[in-house]
Design a protein around this motif. Structure first.
Motif, PDB file in Angstrom:
ATOM      1  N   ILE A 100      -7.238  34.721 -10.242  1.00  0.00           N
ATOM      2  CA  ILE A 100      -7.120  33.467 -10.366  1.00  0.00           C
ATOM      3  C   ILE A 100      -6.781  32.923 -11.557  1.00  0.00           C
ATOM      4  O   ILE A 100      -7.401  33.381 -12.726  1.00  0.00           O
ATOM      5  N   THR A 101      -5.838  32.091 -11.729  1.00  0.00           N
ATOM      6  CA  THR A 101      -5.296  31.642 -12.988  1.00  0.00           C
ATOM      7  C   THR A 101      -6.038  30.752 -13.656  1.00  0.00           C
ATOM      8  O   THR A 101      -6.960  30.374 -13.160  1.00  0.00           O
ATOM      9  N   ARG A 102      -5.561  30.240 -14.936  1.00  0.00           N
ATOM     10  CA  ARG A 102      -6.090  29.128 -15.532  1.00  0.00           C
ATOM     11  C   ARG A 102      -6.418  27.855 -14.660  1.00  0.00           C
ATOM     12  O   ARG A 102      -5.338  27.794 -14.051  1.00  0.00           O
ATOM     13  N   ALA A 103      -7.287  27.321 -14.768  1.00  0.00           N
ATOM     14  CA  ALA A 103      -7.592  26.020 -13.734  1.00  0.00           C
ATOM     15  C   ALA A 103      -7.541  26.233 -12.481  1.00  0.00           C
ATOM     16  O   ALA A 103      -7.338  25.201 -11.777  1.00  0.00           O
ATOM     17  N   GLY A 104      -7.625  27.583 -12.102  1.00  0.00           N
ATOM     18  CA  GLY A 104      -7.509  27.805 -10.507  1.00  0.00           C
ATOM     19  C   GLY A 104      -6.060  27.539  -9.945  1.00  0.00           C
ATOM     20  O   GLY A 104      -6.015  27.236  -8.910  1.00  0.00           O
ATOM     21  N   ALA A 105      -5.098  27.397 -10.749  1.00  0.00           N
ATOM     22  CA  ALA A 105      -3.774  27.012 -10.298  1.00  0.00           C
ATOM     23  C   ALA A 105      -2.982  27.759  -9.176  1.00  0.00           C
ATOM     24  O   ALA A 105      -2.510  27.320  -8.216  1.00  0.00           O
ATOM     25  N   PHE A 138     -13.555  30.208 -21.935  1.00  0.00           N
ATOM     26  CA  PHE A 138     -13.419  30.595 -20.518  1.00  0.00           C
ATOM     27  C   PHE A 138     -12.047  30.084 -20.023  1.00  0.00           C
ATOM     28  O   PHE A 138     -11.277  30.764 -19.330  1.00  0.00           O
ATOM     29  N   SER A 139     -11.785  28.706 -20.209  1.00  0.00           N
ATOM     30  CA  SER A 139     -10.693  27.989 -19.423  1.00  0.00           C
ATOM     31  C   SER A 139      -9.515  28.563 -19.908  1.00  0.00           C
ATOM     32  O   SER A 139      -8.532  28.381 -19.268  1.00  0.00           O
ATOM     33  N   TYR A 140      -9.289  29.404 -20.874  1.00  0.00           N
ATOM     34  CA  TYR A 140      -8.016  29.900 -21.392  1.00  0.00           C
ATOM     35  C   TYR A 140      -7.539  31.090 -20.489  1.00  0.00           C
ATOM     36  O   TYR A 140      -6.585  31.444 -20.497  1.00  0.00           O
ATOM     37  N   TYR A 141      -8.670  31.639 -19.785  1.00  0.00           N
ATOM     38  CA  TYR A 141      -8.486  33.053 -19.589  1.00  0.00           C
ATOM     39  C   TYR A 141      -8.229  33.097 -17.964  1.00  0.00           C
ATOM     40  O   TYR A 141      -8.889  32.234 -17.235  1.00  0.00           O
ATOM     41  N   ASN A 166     -13.125  40.825 -14.510  1.00  0.00           N
ATOM     42  CA  ASN A 166     -12.143  40.902 -15.877  1.00  0.00           C
ATOM     43  C   ASN A 166     -11.849  39.586 -16.244  1.00  0.00           C
ATOM     44  O   ASN A 166     -11.349  38.625 -15.509  1.00  0.00           O
ATOM     45  N   ALA A 167     -11.637  39.133 -17.538  1.00  0.00           N
ATOM     46  CA  ALA A 167     -11.252  38.073 -18.134  1.00  0.00           C
ATOM     47  C   ALA A 167      -9.912  38.428 -18.989  1.00  0.00           C
ATOM     48  O   ALA A 167     -10.036  39.507 -19.829  1.00  0.00           O
ATOM     49  N   LYS A 168      -8.825  37.911 -19.033  1.00  0.00           N
ATOM     50  CA  LYS A 168      -7.653  38.330 -19.568  1.00  0.00           C
ATOM     51  C   LYS A 168      -6.695  37.097 -20.141  1.00  0.00           C
ATOM     52  O   LYS A 168      -6.650  35.973 -19.502  1.00  0.00           O
ATOM     53  N   PHE A 169      -6.540  37.191 -21.655  1.00  0.00           N
ATOM     54  CA  PHE A 169      -5.786  36.221 -22.124  1.00  0.00           C
ATOM     55  C   PHE A 169      -4.540  36.814 -23.182  1.00  0.00           C
ATOM     56  O   PHE A 169      -5.266  37.703 -24.135  1.00  0.00           O
ATOM     57  N   PHE A 205     -11.850  37.644   1.703  1.00  0.00           N
ATOM     58  CA  PHE A 205     -12.170  37.174   0.311  1.00  0.00           C
ATOM     59  C   PHE A 205     -11.956  35.927  -0.280  1.00  0.00           C
ATOM     60  O   PHE A 205     -10.614  35.733   0.145  1.00  0.00           O
ATOM     61  N   THR A 206     -12.735  35.252  -1.184  1.00  0.00           N
ATOM     62  CA  THR A 206     -12.080  34.021  -1.841  1.00  0.00           C
ATOM     63  C   THR A 206     -12.399  34.026  -3.278  1.00  0.00           C
ATOM     64  O   THR A 206     -13.857  34.034  -3.488  1.00  0.00           O
ATOM     65  N   ILE A 207     -11.516  33.962  -4.361  1.00  0.00           N
ATOM     66  CA  ILE A 207     -11.887  33.674  -5.713  1.00  0.00           C
ATOM     67  C   ILE A 207     -11.980  32.404  -5.916  1.00  0.00           C
ATOM     68  O   ILE A 207     -11.125  31.559  -5.469  1.00  0.00           O
ATOM     69  N   SER A 208     -12.949  32.022  -6.841  1.00  0.00           N
ATOM     70  CA  SER A 208     -12.989  30.456  -7.357  1.00  0.00           C
ATOM     71  C   SER A 208     -13.463  30.727  -8.507  1.00  0.00           C
ATOM     72  O   SER A 208     -14.102  31.638  -9.057  1.00  0.00           O
ATOM     73  N   ARG A 209     -13.471  29.515  -9.396  1.00  0.00           N
ATOM     74  CA  ARG A 209     -13.920  29.482 -10.918  1.00  0.00           C
ATOM     75  C   ARG A 209     -14.506  28.147 -10.912  1.00  0.00           C
ATOM     76  O   ARG A 209     -13.986  27.055 -10.435  1.00  0.00           O
ATOM     77  N   ASP A 210     -15.285  28.033 -11.789  1.00  0.00           N
ATOM     78  CA  ASP A 210     -15.895  26.797 -12.174  1.00  0.00           C
ATOM     79  C   ASP A 210     -15.849  26.705 -13.628  1.00  0.00           C
ATOM     80  O   ASP A 210     -16.945  27.194 -14.562  1.00  0.00           O
ATOM     81  N   ASP A 211     -14.841  26.106 -14.407  1.00  0.00           N
ATOM     82  CA  ASP A 211     -14.961  26.084 -15.887  1.00  0.00           C
ATOM     83  C   ASP A 211     -15.987  25.396 -16.612  1.00  0.00           C
ATOM     84  O   ASP A 211     -16.259  25.662 -17.696  1.00  0.00           O
ATOM     85  N   GLY A 212     -16.588  24.477 -15.864  1.00  0.00           N
ATOM     86  CA  GLY A 212     -17.794  23.604 -16.474  1.00  0.00           C
ATOM     87  C   GLY A 212     -18.905  24.601 -16.664  1.00  0.00           C
ATOM     88  O   GLY A 212     -19.907  24.619 -17.502  1.00  0.00           O
ATOM     89  N   LYS A 213     -18.978  25.753 -15.805  1.00  0.00           N
ATOM     90  CA  LYS A 213     -20.387  26.749 -15.774  1.00  0.00           C
ATOM     91  C   LYS A 213     -19.749  27.979 -16.442  1.00  0.00           C
ATOM     92  O   LYS A 213     -20.544  28.945 -16.634  1.00  0.00           O
ATOM     93  N   ASN A 214     -18.330  28.202 -16.901  1.00  0.00           N
ATOM     94  CA  ASN A 214     -18.032  29.181 -17.301  1.00  0.00           C
ATOM     95  C   ASN A 214     -18.237  30.433 -16.399  1.00  0.00           C
ATOM     96  O   ASN A 214     -18.553  31.656 -16.801  1.00  0.00           O
ATOM     97  N   THR A 215     -17.921  30.110 -14.931  1.00  0.00           N
ATOM     98  CA  THR A 215     -18.389  31.338 -13.979  1.00  0.00           C
ATOM     99  C   THR A 215     -17.027  31.299 -13.019  1.00  0.00           C
ATOM    100  O   THR A 215     -16.413  30.384 -12.705  1.00  0.00           O
ATOM    101  N   VAL A 216     -17.002  32.642 -12.815  1.00  0.00           N
ATOM    102  CA  VAL A 216     -16.125  32.886 -11.573  1.00  0.00           C
ATOM    103  C   VAL A 216     -16.775  33.529 -10.424  1.00  0.00           C
ATOM    104  O   VAL A 216     -17.891  34.101 -10.534  1.00  0.00           O
TER     105      VAL A 216
END
Length: 116
Positions: free
Chosen positions: A51-56, A29-32, A97-100, A68-79
């Motif tokens: 949202i980019t990798r690591a929420g940059a 997940f964290s790659y995407y 959608n997940a893209k890498f 609207f606000t997008i966020s991610r939790d890489d520890g939970k593999n969830t956006v």
């Protein structure tokens, strides 16, 4: 095989809020970079937020900026997509959608209906 499962949709009154989630499995997940799109009846699919990798960095469609606000939790593999001040025109199926590189995974979508 990558999988995305959306949740959190439903019926809400105008001005209300919903929080969508998208749980990922089967890939790193964290790659995407992650995004939320939406598809309303009779309309083209619209990119809502990314949202980019690591929420940059994050980006939003003009129609949802400030609401609207997008966020991610890489520890939970969830956006997530926090949606406030919802309007009837936000009614749509929301897809994750997940893209890498050239790899893209899509979820099945969750219905959001904004109506009095």
């Amino acid at each position: 095989q990558g999988q995305l499962v959306e949740a959190g949709g439903g019926l809400v009154q105008p001005g209300g809020s919903l929080r969508l989630s998208c749980a990922a499995s089967g890939f790193t997940f964290s790659y995407y970079a992650m995004s939320w799109d939406r598809q309303a009846p009779g309309k083209e699919r619209e990119l809502v937020a990314t949202i980019t990798r690591a929420g940059a960095s994050t980006n939003y469609a003009d129609a949802v900026k400030g609401r609207f606000t997008i966020s991610r939790d890489d520890g939970k593999n969830t956006v997530y997509l926090q949606m406030n001040s919802l309007k009837p025109e936000d009614t749509a199926v929301y897809l994750c959608n997940a893209k890498f590189l050239s790899i893209s995974h899509w979820g099945q979508g969750t219905q959001v209906t904004v109506s009095a």
